[in-house]
Write a protein that holds these residues in place. Sequence first.
Motif, PDB file in Angstrom:
ATOM      1  N   THR A 199       0.831  -1.207   0.000  1.00 14.89           N
ATOM      2  CA  THR A 199       0.000   0.000   0.000  1.00 14.89           C
ATOM      3  C   THR A 199       0.857   1.245   0.000  1.00 14.89           C
ATOM      4  OG1 THR A 199      -1.762  -1.179   1.185  1.00 14.89           O
ATOM      5  CG2 THR A 199      -1.820   1.219   1.242  1.00 14.89           C
ATOM      6  N   SER A 200       1.908   1.220   0.856  1.00 16.84           N
ATOM      7  CA  SER A 200       2.806   2.383   0.915  1.00 16.84           C
ATOM      8  C   SER A 200       3.533   2.581  -0.405  1.00 16.84           C
ATOM      9  CB  SER A 200       3.812   2.194   2.049  1.00 16.84           C
ATOM     10  OG  SER A 200       3.157   2.119   3.294  1.00 16.84           O
ATOM     11  N   ILE A 201       4.055   1.489  -0.958  1.00 15.99           N
ATOM     12  CA  ILE A 201       4.816   1.589  -2.220  1.00 15.99           C
ATOM     13  C   ILE A 201       3.929   2.109  -3.336  1.00 15.99           C
ATOM     14  CG2 ILE A 201       5.937   0.202  -4.010  1.00 15.99           C
ATOM     15  CD1 ILE A 201       7.002  -1.585  -1.748  1.00 15.99           C
ATOM     16  N   ILE A 202       2.713   1.523  -3.438  1.00 17.47           N
ATOM     17  CA  ILE A 202       1.814   1.967  -4.512  1.00 17.47           C
ATOM     18  C   ILE A 202       1.397   3.410  -4.304  1.00 17.47           C
ATOM     19  CG2 ILE A 202      -0.497   1.613  -5.495  1.00 17.47           C
ATOM     20  CD1 ILE A 202      -0.108  -1.387  -4.926  1.00 17.47           C
ATOM     21  N   GLY A 203       1.102   3.775  -3.067  1.00 15.69           N
ATOM     22  CA  GLY A 203       0.666   5.141  -2.781  1.00 15.69           C
ATOM     23  C   GLY A 203       1.739   6.174  -3.106  1.00 15.69           C
ATOM     24  N   TYR A 204       2.952   5.913  -2.607  1.00 17.36           N
ATOM     25  CA  TYR A 204       4.025   6.888  -2.867  1.00 17.36           C
ATOM     26  C   TYR A 204       4.460   6.861  -4.325  1.00 17.36           C
ATOM     27  CZ  TYR A 204       4.473   7.954   2.068  1.00 17.36           C
ATOM     28  OH  TYR A 204       4.231   8.386   3.347  1.00 17.36           O
ATOM     29  N   ALA A 205       4.438   5.713  -4.968  1.00 20.93           N
ATOM     30  CA  ALA A 205       4.778   5.652  -6.392  1.00 20.93           C
ATOM     31  C   ALA A 205       3.750   6.426  -7.208  1.00 20.93           C
ATOM     32  CB  ALA A 205       4.836   4.209  -6.846  1.00 20.93           C
ATOM     33  N   ASP A 206       2.476   6.343  -6.826  1.00 23.05           N
ATOM     34  CA  ASP A 206       1.430   7.090  -7.516  1.00 23.05           C
ATOM     35  C   ASP A 206       1.630   8.591  -7.349  1.00 23.05           C
ATOM     36  OD1 ASP A 206      -1.194   7.106  -8.934  1.00 23.05           O
ATOM     37  OD2 ASP A 206      -1.850   8.057  -7.069  1.00 23.05           O
ATOM     38  N   THR A 207       2.089   8.965  -6.139  1.00 21.12           N
ATOM     39  CA  THR A 207       2.367  10.385  -5.903  1.00 21.12           C
ATOM     40  C   THR A 207       3.472  10.874  -6.819  1.00 21.12           C
ATOM     41  OG1 THR A 207       1.685  10.188  -3.590  1.00 21.12           O
ATOM     42  CG2 THR A 207       3.062  12.063  -4.146  1.00 21.12           C
ATOM     43  N   LEU A 208       4.552  10.082  -6.920  1.00 24.00           N
ATOM     44  CA  LEU A 208       5.656  10.454  -7.812  1.00 24.00           C
ATOM     45  C   LEU A 208       5.202  10.519  -9.263  1.00 24.00           C
ATOM     46  CD1 LEU A 208       8.641   8.372  -6.379  1.00 24.00           C
ATOM     47  CD2 LEU A 208       8.334  10.850  -6.262  1.00 24.00           C
ATOM     48  N   TYR A 209       4.265   9.609  -9.625  1.00 23.48           N
ATOM     49  CA  TYR A 209       3.834   9.527 -11.018  1.00 23.48           C
ATOM     50  C   TYR A 209       2.926  10.692 -11.396  1.00 23.48           C
ATOM     51  CZ  TYR A 209       1.574   7.676 -15.208  1.00 23.48           C
ATOM     52  OH  TYR A 209       1.072   7.510 -16.479  1.00 23.48           O
ATOM     53  N   GLN A 210       2.053  11.105 -10.483  1.00 21.95           N
ATOM     54  CA  GLN A 210       1.036  12.082 -10.833  1.00 21.95           C
ATOM     55  C   GLN A 210       1.413  13.522 -10.478  1.00 21.95           C
ATOM     56  OE1 GLN A 210      -2.976  11.176  -9.772  1.00 21.95           O
ATOM     57  NE2 GLN A 210      -2.771   8.958 -10.159  1.00 21.95           N
ATOM     58  N   LYS A 211       2.397  13.703  -9.596  1.00 23.22           N
ATOM     59  CA  LYS A 211       2.708  15.061  -9.150  1.00 23.22           C
ATOM     60  C   LYS A 211       4.154  15.413  -9.469  1.00 23.22           C
ATOM     61  CE  LYS A 211      -0.654  15.032  -5.362  1.00 23.22           C
ATOM     62  NZ  LYS A 211      -0.830  15.214  -3.904  1.00 23.22           N
ATOM     63  N   ASP A 212       4.344  16.676  -9.692  1.00 24.66           N
ATOM     64  CA  ASP A 212       5.697  17.205  -9.839  1.00 24.66           C
ATOM     65  C   ASP A 212       6.146  17.689  -8.474  1.00 24.66           C
ATOM     66  OD1 ASP A 212       5.787  16.713 -12.558  1.00 24.66           O
ATOM     67  OD2 ASP A 212       4.786  18.628 -13.020  1.00 24.66           O
ATOM     68  N   LEU A 213       7.045  16.954  -7.838  1.00 23.16           N
ATOM     69  CA  LEU A 213       7.488  17.269  -6.486  1.00 23.16           C
ATOM     70  C   LEU A 213       8.879  17.873  -6.507  1.00 23.16           C
ATOM     71  CD1 LEU A 213       6.349  13.981  -4.719  1.00 23.16           C
ATOM     72  CD2 LEU A 213       5.133  16.169  -4.762  1.00 23.16           C
ATOM     73  N   PRO A 214       9.151  18.669  -5.526  1.00 28.18           N
ATOM     74  CA  PRO A 214      10.522  19.187  -5.405  1.00 28.18           C
ATOM     75  C   PRO A 214      11.498  18.036  -5.204  1.00 28.18           C
ATOM     76  CG  PRO A 214       9.014  20.394  -3.987  1.00 28.18           C
ATOM     77  CD  PRO A 214       8.262  19.216  -4.519  1.00 28.18           C
ATOM     78  N   PRO A 215      12.758  18.217  -5.560  1.00 26.20           N
ATOM     79  CA  PRO A 215      13.753  17.145  -5.425  1.00 26.20           C
ATOM     80  C   PRO A 215      13.834  16.556  -4.023  1.00 26.20           C
ATOM     81  CG  PRO A 215      14.630  18.948  -6.724  1.00 26.20           C
ATOM     82  CD  PRO A 215      13.321  19.431  -6.209  1.00 26.20           C
TER      83      PRO A 215
END
Length: 467
Positions: free
Chosen positions: A261-277
């Motif tokens: 759940t954590s891996i999928i959730g955080y991977a989805d965040t990386l995939y859908q959002k442009d985050l600071p480095p």
Amino acid sequence: MKLFTKLFFSTMLILTVILSVAEYVTVAGSMENEYESQQEEAFRQHQLILYGIRAGILSAAQGSEASGDFTVAVATETASDMRVSVMLADESGKVLYSNLGDVSWSEDKTFSKETIVYETVRSGDSTYLLTGSLFTQNGQTMQLTVCRDMSEVFCHAQALRRKSQVLFLIEIGVGAVLILVLTYVLTEPLQDLEKATRAFAAGDYSQRPKPKYKDEIGSLTVAFNQMADQVEDNIEALERAAKTQKDFVANFSHELKTPMTSIIGYADTLYQKDLPPEEVKETAGIILSEGMRLEALSFKLLDLIALDNQTLIREETEMKDFLTDVFQTAQPLAEKRGVKLEIEAERAYCRIEMDLMKTMVLNLLDNAFKSGTDIVRITGKVSEQAEERYVIRVEDHGRGIPEEQLSRITEAFYMVDKARSRKEHGAGLGLALCQKIAELHGTSLQYESKEGKGTTVSFALAKEADE
């Protein structure tokens, strides 16, 4: 038909037959003895009357010639004096004198001079014993019959028979009560066994009949209880195994679900959002941590599965060298955690599978390093109580394990402190793996722990004989 009924009626049948035979033998024997006694008495009476008649004839004949009428007179006088019933007949059977009344011989009765003949006859309600013989006196041959009343003997026999029948009924009644009690006493333990067996069949495994007698049935009851204990233990073991398997699947699913759940959730965040480095790095670090936990879980599971299918080949190993190798392998991890690792080992030889044993001891050391201790000590010594055993101990001074949790720490996925274990990528399989390895080496892990004072884990191996 129940055993109680069969045993009761078969015993009653045997008792009835025995008592009936005993009654018949008693009455018949008594009657026979009485009849023989009466025969002897009738013989003596017949001889006495015969002697009286012959003596009377001889005495009277001295003064005159004996005749048939004279003989009849003598017989009449003798019968009157001796108060007996007699019949006197000539050789052809013609009755010369008789006071027998309706009593008579059966037809074609043959008399003899040498012996006295006997016959029992009934007349009205009475029974008589007739004795007869031939005698010759003064050239005349005559038949003498003496009648003896036997009614009293038969009345006595009838009275004896009635008493025997009453006694028979009393004995049957008393015997029936005693047999009923005895049958109940004998079959009651079997009824208890039957109830326990039916309870077992219905799923109640707590039933235990009490052995009441020290006989075959008592031994059967003890054997049944032993079997029941074993069956109950086996069922409890199966239930525990089923529960353990169910818990294993549930825990395994949970342990997989949480990091995924954590891996999928955080991977989805990386995939859908442009985050600071910085956030990208932090998110990737979380994904890496959870992935490492999944990796540790998969490796532990593979080890457990492999142990179930592995053929163990143990080799003779010098234990001081072995523990020194383990010490050197674990030293960098101890330094990384700021823990001082100490070793004390005696020389001895044991048969072990080196890789598995090393994995077990390293797991025990890893748990000790995570306990919050500042020092961990590993020792290997010959047991003082049993010189043929070599005891290895891993001791720490960390936070310890609550006493109520000691019995569960070797269960798969069980963690004393789940938050700390997951933080350090623990899956709760390390001690389960250690316990399995210990069992393959014919030993078991022993735990001594007190909260706030530390934990000691020990196991004993069979020591090879010194050369």
